[in-house]
Design a protein around this motif. Sequence first.
Motif, short mmCIF file in Angstrom:
data_model
loop_
_atom_site.label_atom_id
_atom_site.label_comp_id
_atom_site.label_asym_id
_atom_site.label_seq_id
_atom_site.Cartn_x
_atom_site.Cartn_y
_atom_site.Cartn_z
N PRO A 158 14.29 26.33 -13.99
CA PRO A 158 14.99 25.11 -13.56
C PRO A 158 14.82 24.09 -13.91
O PRO A 158 13.98 23.70 -14.79
CB PRO A 158 14.73 25.42 -11.78
CG PRO A 158 13.17 26.29 -12.46
CD PRO A 158 13.62 27.00 -13.91
N ARG A 159 15.61 23.31 -13.68
CA ARG A 159 15.55 21.31 -14.71
C ARG A 159 14.74 20.77 -13.90
O ARG A 159 14.74 21.25 -12.24
CB ARG A 159 16.97 20.34 -14.74
CG ARG A 159 18.02 21.79 -15.98
CD ARG A 159 18.97 20.91 -15.64
NE ARG A 159 19.89 20.46 -14.82
CZ ARG A 159 20.32 19.52 -15.04
NH1 ARG A 159 21.17 18.53 -15.59
NH2 ARG A 159 20.92 18.95 -13.36
N ARG A 160 14.07 19.73 -14.06
CA ARG A 160 12.98 19.59 -13.43
C ARG A 160 13.86 18.30 -12.92
O ARG A 160 14.56 17.61 -13.94
CB ARG A 160 11.84 18.92 -14.46
CG ARG A 160 10.96 19.59 -14.22
CD ARG A 160 9.48 18.98 -15.14
NE ARG A 160 8.49 20.09 -14.90
CZ ARG A 160 7.52 20.64 -15.28
NH1 ARG A 160 7.18 18.55 -16.07
NH2 ARG A 160 6.85 21.25 -15.93
N ASN A 161 14.32 18.24 -11.75
CA ASN A 161 15.08 16.27 -10.87
C ASN A 161 13.29 15.77 -10.53
O ASN A 161 12.89 15.03 -9.39
CB ASN A 161 15.92 17.30 -10.11
CG ASN A 161 16.28 16.13 -9.32
OD1 ASN A 161 16.62 15.10 -9.54
ND2 ASN A 161 17.47 16.39 -8.62
N GLY A 162 14.12 14.26 -11.18
CA GLY A 162 13.15 13.55 -11.19
C GLY A 162 12.94 12.96 -9.67
O GLY A 162 11.98 12.71 -9.29
N ARG A 163 14.16 12.89 -9.00
CA ARG A 163 14.31 12.06 -7.46
C ARG A 163 14.08 13.55 -6.91
O ARG A 163 12.62 12.49 -5.67
CB ARG A 163 15.71 12.21 -7.07
CG ARG A 163 16.42 11.55 -5.57
CD ARG A 163 17.60 12.00 -5.07
NE ARG A 163 17.73 11.29 -4.06
CZ ARG A 163 19.14 11.13 -3.61
NH1 ARG A 163 20.20 11.37 -4.23
NH2 ARG A 163 19.38 10.86 -2.12
N ARG A 164 13.56 14.59 -6.94
CA ARG A 164 12.92 15.29 -6.30
C ARG A 164 11.12 15.66 -6.36
O ARG A 164 10.74 15.70 -5.51
CB ARG A 164 12.75 16.90 -6.56
CG ARG A 164 14.63 17.29 -6.37
CD ARG A 164 14.79 18.63 -6.15
NE ARG A 164 15.29 19.41 -5.14
CZ ARG A 164 15.38 20.49 -5.34
NH1 ARG A 164 15.90 21.64 -6.83
NH2 ARG A 164 16.13 21.72 -4.63
N ILE A 165 11.08 14.89 -7.76
CA ILE A 165 9.66 14.68 -7.93
C ILE A 165 9.34 13.57 -7.13
O ILE A 165 7.93 13.62 -6.56
CB ILE A 165 9.07 14.58 -9.38
CG1 ILE A 165 9.36 16.10 -9.70
CG2 ILE A 165 7.60 14.07 -9.51
CD1 ILE A 165 9.42 16.05 -11.20
#
Length: 65
Positions: free
Chosen positions: A35-42
């Motif tokens: 899975p890609r890291r999503n800056g918004r989710r972080i």
Amino acid sequence: MPLSEHEQKMLDEMERQLFADDPRLARAFAPKAPPRRNGRRILIGLGAVVLGLALLVLAVALPAI
């Protein structure tokens, strides 16, 4: 322990046979991309943690006031 050359060839042949017989099943068991890291989710997660800690401090400090 790594597979021997003969075992690796057998495994590759079994994979090819599975894709030939039932490609849908083979795709279901194929390794997925990480899975890609999503800056918004972080950022949302960090905001939730900070908000939770602030509520915890407020709940503990409120009876003392």
